[in-house]
Structures are given as C-alpha cells and as structure tokens.
Design a protein around this motif. Structure first.
Motif, PDB file in Angstrom:
ATOM      1  N   LYS A 136       0.911  -1.112  -0.024  1.00  0.00           N
ATOM      2  CA  LYS A 136      -0.090  -0.010   0.054  1.00  0.00           C
ATOM      3  C   LYS A 136       0.839   1.262   0.048  1.00  0.00           C
ATOM      4  O   LYS A 136       0.722   2.212  -0.699  1.00  0.00           O
ATOM      5  CB  LYS A 136      -0.893   0.081   1.214  1.00  0.00           C
ATOM      6  CG  LYS A 136      -1.933  -1.161   1.381  1.00  0.00           C
ATOM      7  CD  LYS A 136      -2.692  -1.222   2.591  1.00  0.00           C
ATOM      8  CE  LYS A 136      -1.809  -1.362   3.774  1.00  0.00           C
ATOM      9  NZ  LYS A 136      -1.200  -2.506   4.123  1.00  0.00           N
ATOM     10  N   SER A 137       1.642   1.389   0.863  1.00  0.00           N
ATOM     11  CA  SER A 137       2.694   2.556   1.010  1.00  0.00           C
ATOM     12  C   SER A 137       3.563   2.424  -0.244  1.00  0.00           C
ATOM     13  O   SER A 137       3.687   3.532  -0.897  1.00  0.00           O
ATOM     14  CB  SER A 137       3.505   2.276   2.450  1.00  0.00           C
ATOM     15  OG  SER A 137       2.753   2.400   3.390  1.00  0.00           O
ATOM     16  N   THR A 138       4.020   1.324  -0.830  1.00  0.00           N
ATOM     17  CA  THR A 138       4.905   1.519  -1.813  1.00  0.00           C
ATOM     18  C   THR A 138       4.053   2.210  -3.135  1.00  0.00           C
ATOM     19  O   THR A 138       4.702   3.046  -3.769  1.00  0.00           O
ATOM     20  CB  THR A 138       5.219  -0.148  -2.203  1.00  0.00           C
ATOM     21  OG1 THR A 138       5.762  -0.617  -1.150  1.00  0.00           O
ATOM     22  CG2 THR A 138       6.079  -0.035  -3.508  1.00  0.00           C
ATOM     23  N   LEU A 182      -3.631   9.720   1.354  1.00  0.00           N
ATOM     24  CA  LEU A 182      -3.488   9.579   2.730  1.00  0.00           C
ATOM     25  C   LEU A 182      -3.197   8.345   3.379  1.00  0.00           C
ATOM     26  O   LEU A 182      -4.040   7.320   3.544  1.00  0.00           O
ATOM     27  CB  LEU A 182      -4.866  10.412   3.464  1.00  0.00           C
ATOM     28  CG  LEU A 182      -5.261  11.750   2.990  1.00  0.00           C
ATOM     29  CD1 LEU A 182      -6.327  12.082   3.932  1.00  0.00           C
ATOM     30  CD2 LEU A 182      -4.090  12.722   3.250  1.00  0.00           C
ATOM     31  N   ASP A 183      -2.161   8.073   3.814  1.00  0.00           N
ATOM     32  CA  ASP A 183      -1.541   6.639   4.173  1.00  0.00           C
ATOM     33  C   ASP A 183      -1.660   6.640   5.458  1.00  0.00           C
ATOM     34  O   ASP A 183      -0.836   7.182   6.182  1.00  0.00           O
ATOM     35  CB  ASP A 183       0.096   6.594   3.578  1.00  0.00           C
ATOM     36  CG  ASP A 183       0.545   5.099   3.512  1.00  0.00           C
ATOM     37  OD1 ASP A 183      -0.197   4.267   4.013  1.00  0.00           O
ATOM     38  OD2 ASP A 183       1.724   4.897   3.310  1.00  0.00           O
ATOM     39  N   GLU A 184      -2.392   5.729   6.042  1.00  0.00           N
ATOM     40  CA  GLU A 184      -2.604   5.477   7.255  1.00  0.00           C
ATOM     41  C   GLU A 184      -2.617   7.036   8.231  1.00  0.00           C
ATOM     42  O   GLU A 184      -2.145   6.653   9.327  1.00  0.00           O
ATOM     43  CB  GLU A 184      -1.722   4.406   7.841  1.00  0.00           C
ATOM     44  CG  GLU A 184      -1.919   3.197   7.339  1.00  0.00           C
ATOM     45  CD  GLU A 184      -1.375   2.021   7.771  1.00  0.00           C
ATOM     46  OE1 GLU A 184      -1.163   1.944   9.194  1.00  0.00           O
ATOM     47  OE2 GLU A 184      -0.913   0.942   7.350  1.00  0.00           O
ATOM     48  N   THR A 185      -3.203   7.757   7.532  1.00  0.00           N
ATOM     49  CA  THR A 185      -3.309   9.182   8.432  1.00  0.00           C
ATOM     50  C   THR A 185      -4.089   8.805   9.787  1.00  0.00           C
ATOM     51  O   THR A 185      -4.140   9.498  10.796  1.00  0.00           O
ATOM     52  CB  THR A 185      -4.039  10.142   7.687  1.00  0.00           C
ATOM     53  OG1 THR A 185      -3.061  10.167   6.351  1.00  0.00           O
ATOM     54  CG2 THR A 185      -3.877  11.473   8.410  1.00  0.00           C
ATOM     55  N   PHE A 242       2.110  11.288   4.673  1.00  0.00           N
ATOM     56  CA  PHE A 242       2.976  10.286   4.852  1.00  0.00           C
ATOM     57  C   PHE A 242       2.405   9.194   6.045  1.00  0.00           C
ATOM     58  O   PHE A 242       1.854   9.659   7.036  1.00  0.00           O
ATOM     59  CB  PHE A 242       4.373  10.717   5.035  1.00  0.00           C
ATOM     60  CG  PHE A 242       5.149  11.012   3.862  1.00  0.00           C
ATOM     61  CD1 PHE A 242       4.765  12.081   3.064  1.00  0.00           C
ATOM     62  CD2 PHE A 242       6.440  10.692   3.813  1.00  0.00           C
ATOM     63  CE1 PHE A 242       5.442  12.417   2.005  1.00  0.00           C
ATOM     64  CE2 PHE A 242       7.251  10.812   2.914  1.00  0.00           C
ATOM     65  CZ  PHE A 242       6.559  11.624   1.976  1.00  0.00           C
ATOM     66  N   GLN A 243       2.893   7.904   5.966  1.00  0.00           N
ATOM     67  CA  GLN A 243       2.334   7.120   6.915  1.00  0.00           C
ATOM     68  C   GLN A 243       3.272   7.396   8.024  1.00  0.00           C
ATOM     69  O   GLN A 243       2.943   7.347   9.193  1.00  0.00           O
ATOM     70  CB  GLN A 243       2.658   5.555   6.339  1.00  0.00           C
ATOM     71  CG  GLN A 243       2.328   4.478   7.681  1.00  0.00           C
ATOM     72  CD  GLN A 243       2.637   3.099   7.110  1.00  0.00           C
ATOM     73  OE1 GLN A 243       2.849   2.829   5.879  1.00  0.00           O
ATOM     74  NE2 GLN A 243       2.093   2.260   7.962  1.00  0.00           N
ATOM     75  N   TYR A 244       4.572   7.733   7.885  1.00  0.00           N
ATOM     76  CA  TYR A 244       5.584   8.007   8.904  1.00  0.00           C
ATOM     77  C   TYR A 244       6.056   9.517   8.427  1.00  0.00           C
ATOM     78  O   TYR A 244       7.315   9.585   7.734  1.00  0.00           O
ATOM     79  CB  TYR A 244       6.814   6.929   8.801  1.00  0.00           C
ATOM     80  CG  TYR A 244       6.162   5.549   9.140  1.00  0.00           C
ATOM     81  CD1 TYR A 244       5.643   5.360  10.392  1.00  0.00           C
ATOM     82  CD2 TYR A 244       6.258   4.837   8.183  1.00  0.00           C
ATOM     83  CE1 TYR A 244       5.194   4.127  10.768  1.00  0.00           C
ATOM     84  CE2 TYR A 244       5.892   3.310   8.367  1.00  0.00           C
ATOM     85  CZ  TYR A 244       5.250   3.025   9.691  1.00  0.00           C
ATOM     86  OH  TYR A 244       4.845   1.779   9.866  1.00  0.00           O
TER      87      TYR A 244
HETATM   88 MG   LIG Z   1       2.127   1.290   4.644  1.00  0.00          MG
END
Ligand SMILES: [Mg+2]
Ligand SMILES: Nc1ncnc2c1ncn2[C@@H]1O[C@H](COP(=O)(O)OP(=O)(O)OP(=O)(O)O)[C@@H](O)[C@H]1O
Lengths: 249, 423
Positions: A40-42, A169-172, A84-86
């Motif tokens: 997912k993040s990729t 929105l990655d795991e916001t 960003f997720q992180y």
């Molecule tokens: Mg991820």
C-alpha cells in the motif's frame, strides 16, 4: 483523474507490486485496505514520485498526462499530495518556513504571485484553528518532537494549505485517538469537493464511518484482489484478509 | 633552523619594518624562529595540512616587496557597512582615530603595538608565531577596562594593503579584558584578494575574572588566499568565552585555537562552522587545557563539504591532575555532499585525574533521503530542499552566537556559499 495500469515495481530483487490497476475519478473517495506488507505504501510513494523503487512495467497517468516523467516536486505542484504513513522529522527547519516554501512553490508554478509572510500566516492560522492544532506547531521544527497523532494532524494541515487535486492519505488514521480521528475526518470532509479526489489507505473501518468511501479495494501481494463498496470494509473488519488470499489462489 | 625560509632574507626584511617599541620583540622572534621547525606533514599535528605553498610566497615577499595587485575591498561592500559595530579597521599600520576615540569614551582602549607595548607579553612560541612577531606590520592591542559593558560589538578588520608587499600579511591582535566586563568581538577575515596571498594571524586574549566574551571569527577569503591563525585565550576565575568560527572561504585555512583554564570556574564554548567546496582545505585544531578544576569546555563543530573539498577537525582536551571536577566535550558533525569530499576528524582526550565528566563524538553523513523526498513531495525543488536541509544542519550551532547584529550577514554568507556548493 488518476489511472494506474498494470503497475509492476520492485526493490532490489523483490517484487512488491505485481500488476496493479486502479482508476480514480474526480469527486471520488477510494479506500485501500490490505495486510501489512502488501504494498500500500509502496503504491502511494510511487504515485508521489519516490525514485527508490524500480518500476518495471505499467503506467500511471494523471489528468491524461504521463506521471512517470515528473519529479516529485512537480507532481506536488500539479496537485498530487501524499500524507505520509511516517511523516519525516526535520529538526531545526521551521514548520512555517517549510509550509510557506511549499505553498509558494505551487503558486509560482501556477503563475500566481508568491505569498508574503503576513498573508501566509493568516491562512495558516485559519487552518490550524479548524484542525484544532496547537498554534505553537507553526514555530516548531517540521514534525520535530511531535507525537504520532500530532504528526498526522500536521499532514492534514499541509493538505489543507496546499489544496491538492488528489490526496493520498497513507494510514493518516493510525495512532489517532477518537477525538483526533474526528478532527482529521472533518478536515478531509471539508477538503472534498466534486473536483478533487481522495485515496485513503487504512486498516480500520472506523475511519470509513466518518469519511464515506465510494469504493473499497483490497490490496494483497501487490495487486488489487477485490473491489467493492463500503460494505466490503465492514465485511473485512469481521473476517480479516485470510479469505482474500485464498480467493486469489 | 628551518630549511624552507631563508633566514638572512627574513631578518633583513624584519629590520626594514617599523620598530618603535617592537625592536626587542622582533629580535627575540627572529632568534626563536631560527631554532624552531616550520610545520610539515611529517609532524602529526600537520599531517593532513600541507602548507608548503606559503614558503615560496614568503620568499617572494622578501625579494619583491611591492607589486600591483587589486584588492577587492571597496568601501561600499565591506563588512563594516553591513554589521553595526565599533569597527577598528587596520590598514598600512594605521588605525582610524575616530572610532578609537569613540571606544575610548566607553572604556575600551585601542592602540598600535609599536607605539604602546608597555608590559604586554607578545606570544612567541612556534615557528609561525615567531615569523608573525618578526614581521608583524599591523598589530594592535585592545584593552577593555574593568566593568565595561559595550553596547555594540567591537569589529576588527585588517585590510590587506594594496600598495605595499602583497604576498604575505602578518596580523596580530592582543585583547586584554579586565574583570567584570562584557564585550562582543567580531574578527573579520573578509578582505578578499584575487591573487595568491598568505595571511599569518595571531590572536591573544586574556579574559579577567567574571568577564564574558562573545567572540566571532568570520573568514570569507578568496580561493587564492591562505590563512593560518593561532588564537590563544587565557581564562580567569569565572570567566566565560563563547567562541564561534565561521569559515567559508580560502584555498587553505588552518586555525589553532588554544584555551587555557588557569583559574577555577571558567567556561568556554568553542564552536565552529566550516563549509568547503572545490579546491578548499579547512583545518581546525582546538586544544582546551584544563590546568585547574571546576572548569568547563565544550567544542561543537559542524562542517559541510562539497566538491573535492577537504576538512580536518582535531578537538582535544587536556585534563591535568589538578583539574578535578572538570567537564570537557568535543563534538564534530559533518555533511558530505559530494563523492570526493573528505573529512579527517578526531576528538581527543588526555586525562590525568579521575573526577571528570567528558564526552565526545563525531558523525559523517549525507543528507537524509527521506527528508529530501518529504520536502520534494511538498513541491520544494530538490536543490532548494538540499540547501534548506544543509542550512538547517549548521544553523543549530549558529544559534549559539549571541551577537544579533551579525545574524543576517552570516545567513547571507552561508546561503550564497551553499548555492555555489549545491549547483
Ligand atoms: Mg504502509
Ligand atoms: N527499500 C525496501 N527494501 C526492501 N523491501 C522493501 C523496501 N521497501 C518496501 N519493501 C517491502 O515491500 C513490501 C511492501 O511494503 P509497504 O510499505 O508498501 O507495505 P504496506 O502495505 O504499506 O504495509 P503496512 O500496512 O505495514 O504499512 C514489504 O514487504 C516491505 O518489506
């Protein structure tokens, strides 16, 4: 608005995305769910232009333009936003200075006049009020010493100020308490309009109670293995992803 | 005897200079020079820094004492017009009387060494320092009286003379701060010369009881210039020195900073920033001598190196047996922004007592890829992102400079330099 066709990507010798296709139209909200490590993040980072992945096949077009040729900064100015997720900490770089540089880069690209510090502060102050963010955020270093939840709010603040056309929105929602989740959801809902789109990467159905998705996708082993409406998210919450993996086989 | 510089030529050059009250000093310096060795890369302290190019310049200056070389300094854009301070500008062995009078009124006395040596001790130790004392043409003494609190910083600018010999300049500055005084000093090496030139500089500082000194060294020479500077500070009881160096220019630069803790409860921060690009070499050697206890030294140097630039950091603390309860730190952080950039970094401790707190560390790294991507993903150009990150890296230590009027000047200097470096 965004069209991804048969995307294959790898890092070093590991295949991460294996023929992923996704179409997002104006005004839509898509939710992408899927187990840890499914890619997912990729996917999100490739859309934003991170060059650490090797895209071996497939294409991404945005407003009918090939996105792969553009560096990340140009994608951003064209209206792509990645939450960003992180989120990255940049100690010592003033958050206001950072946000202002970002906004002015976009304005310059659009042929608009750059904003001075005074005007910018007005906009920033409005946004932080709406998002119930502590005003001292603006004077601190970018994400410097922010708590997990504060970093996520800061991502939404950036989205609000930059007004992108498509926000990924990655795991916001991860790591947010229930009040913060409501604030973030409010921010996203206020951002939504018929001309823009949102991709929500999430593990939790609870976010989707606040932000209603038009489509829900399940990503597994680098591919979308199932798509449906919001009821799919409810089902997944109960059954988990095990079944999806079986389906694939 | 040093093989590299012809002694006969040196002594006859020294004899031609203004003697005034300096004649004995020059004689002593010459005889000391005669028996001391010039630095070479065989010497551990100089192993990374080869200064052999200066010998030819020195000899040339004895043979051809006048030459027409354009100095870039014009009145409009000197540092003196950009930073508000009491500027002491030394040129042709003279100083501006107006500013001296203004300083006199607030208890700060400035004079030429040749006219007012009195019982001032002129430091003559190693060969370069002796060379300086034998040949110094522009040498001043600044005395800050007890209890003086200067409203503005004192600026020191040695302007390279364009009429006289312009291959070598020997500058010396003796600063004597009496008790209970607070003063800021800006020492500017900013007079650019677009031809090979060697500046041999010595700074002596005596800081009295309870006195606080902010000291800023700014070096922005042209890439044709070489600077070697020795700074020695002696700290009295409860004295406080906040020293910062900013080294941006020069082809070759070597600084030796020695801080002597002769009395208890003294504190010295010795901080620095260096940015080196193509064909530049910047070497900082720091030595904190804790002769006595309850003293604190803290060294923090930040470097950015690009092109084929090369830098050296050697931060040492000596803790003598009597120096119980001392505290000494040495830290050096480097950002290498090109493949050919190089740093030799070494923190050193020599401890002869148990009851001390010491720490040291060095880092050598590249720009954070994740931070770069994060900034780019917000629309910021890669090059701009690099510059912002680099600036952020060094600005942390510059925030420790407590001379507000220098802030913009330093920031512009660094921004311009980083622009060249990241192009
Ligand atoms: Mg991820
Ligand atoms: N630089 C890399 N080197 C090696 N493997 C990588 C690299 N980046 C990602 N991967 C691998 O790619 C896979 C997909 O990672 P990705 O971060 O996209 O997963 P994700 O779906 O976002 O997971 P999560 O739900 O935990 O956030 C993982 O197995 C991960 O270990």
């Amino acid at each position: 608005m965004l069209e991804i066709k048969n995307l294959h990507a790898k890092v070093a010798q590991t295949n991460i995305l294996n023929g992923l296709s996704l179409t997002v139209k104006k005004g839509e909200v898509h939710a992408i769910m899927g187990p840890n490590g499914s890619g997912k993040s990729t996917l999100a980072r490739i859309i934003a232009g991170y060059d650490g992945y090797d895209v071996t096949e497939g294409e991404i077009s945005y407003n009918n333009k090939n996105l792969m040729d553009l560096p990340p900064e140009e994608r951003s100015r064209e209206g792509i936003f990645l939450g960003f997720q992180y989120p990255v900490e940049i100690p010592g770089l003033n958050n206001t200075q950072f946000l202002k540089a970002a906004l002015n880069a976009k304005r310059k690209h659009l042929g608009m006049e750059e904003m001075d510090a005074f005007e910018f502060l007005k906009i920033a102050r409005d946004a932080i009020k709406k998002l119930e963010i502590d005003p001292s955020f603006l004077n601190r270093g970018v994400n410097e010493g922010f708590s997990g939840g504060e970093k996520k709010r800061n991502e939404i603040l950036q989205m609000t100020i930059l007004e992108p056309s498509i926000a990924i929105l990655d795991e916001t929602d991860s790591g947010l308490d229930i009040d913060a989740l409501k604030v973030v959801a409010k921010g996203v809902n206020e951002f939504r309009n018929p001309d823009n789109a949102v991709i929500l990467v999430t593990h939790y159905q609870r976010l989707l109670e606040y932000i209603e998705p038009d489509k829900v996708h399940v990503l597994s082993e680098g591919k979308i293995v199932r798509s449906g409406d919001k009821s799919l998210a409810i089902e997944l919450e109960k059954t988990g992803y095990a079944k999806e993996k079986d389906n694939e086989k | 005897m040093s093989a590299q510089i012809n002694f006969e030529l040196l002594s006859s050059a020294a004899k031609k200079l203004i003697q005034g009250e300096l004649s004995d000093t020059r004689v002593n310096a010459l005889s000391n020079f005669k028996v001391s060795e010039m630095p070479s890369t065989k010497n551990e302290e100089w192993q990374y820094t080869d200064i052999s190019n200066i010998y030819a310049l020195c000899e040339k200056s004895f043979h051809e004492p006048s030459k027409e070389i354009k100095s870039l300094t014009n009145k409009e854009n000197t540092i003196a017009n950009e930073i508000d301070a009491y500027w002491i500008i030394i040129k042709n062995g003279t100083i501006d009387i107006m500013e001296t009078k203004r300083l006199q009124k607030i208890g700060i006395h400035v004079s030429l060494l040749s006219k007012n040596l009195d019982d001032t001790e002129v430091l003559i130790d190693d060969s370069l320092c002796s060379l300086n004392a034998a040949l110094m043409h522009d040498a001043i003494k600044i005395t800050v009286s007890s209890g003086v609190e200067s409203d503005k910083p004192i600026g020191i600018l040695f302007e390279n003379d364009i009429n006289l010999n312009n291959y070598v300049s020997n500058f010396r500055c003796i600063i004597e701060v009496k008790d209970n005084a607070t003063v800021s000093i800006i020492h500017a090496h900013t007079a650019k010369i677009q031809a090979p030139h060697f500046t041999n500089s010595v700074v002596q500082m005596d800081i009295g009881e309870n006195s606080h000194i902010e000291y800023l060294r700014l070096q922005d020479f042209s890439v044709h210039q070489t600077l070697i500077e020795k700074s020695v500070a002696n700290l009295g009881i409860n004295a406080n020195l906040n020293y910062t160096s900013v080294d941006i220019g020069a082809q070759l630069m070597r600084a030796d900073i020695v801080v002597n803790f002769n009395e208890k409860h003294a504190n010295a921060n010795i901080n620095g920033v260096y940015i080196a690009g193509n064909n530049q070499h910047i070497d900082n050697h720091i030595l904190a001598n804790h002769f006595i206890g309850s003293s604190k030294s803290s060294q923090n140097f930040y470097g950015v190196i690009g092109g084929n630039g090369r830098c050296v950091f050697n931060g040492k603390a000596l803790i003598c047996e009597a120096a119980i309860n001392s505290n000494a730190n040495q830290f050096n952080h480097n950002l290498l922004i090109s493949e050919n950039a190089e740093i030799n970094t070494k923190p050193e401790l020599e401890i002869y007592t148990d009851d001390v707190a010491c720490s040291h560390g060095t880092t050598v790294g590249q720009l954070d890829e994740n931070a770069l991507f994060y900034m780019q993903s917000r629309g910021i150009d890669e090059v701009v992102a690099q510059q912002l990150l680099t600036k952020t890296f060094i600005t942390r230590i510059l925030n420790e400079v407590n001379i507000p009027s220098t802030k913009d000047f330093i920031e512009n200097l660094i921004t311009d330099k980083l622009r060249v470096l990241t192009q």
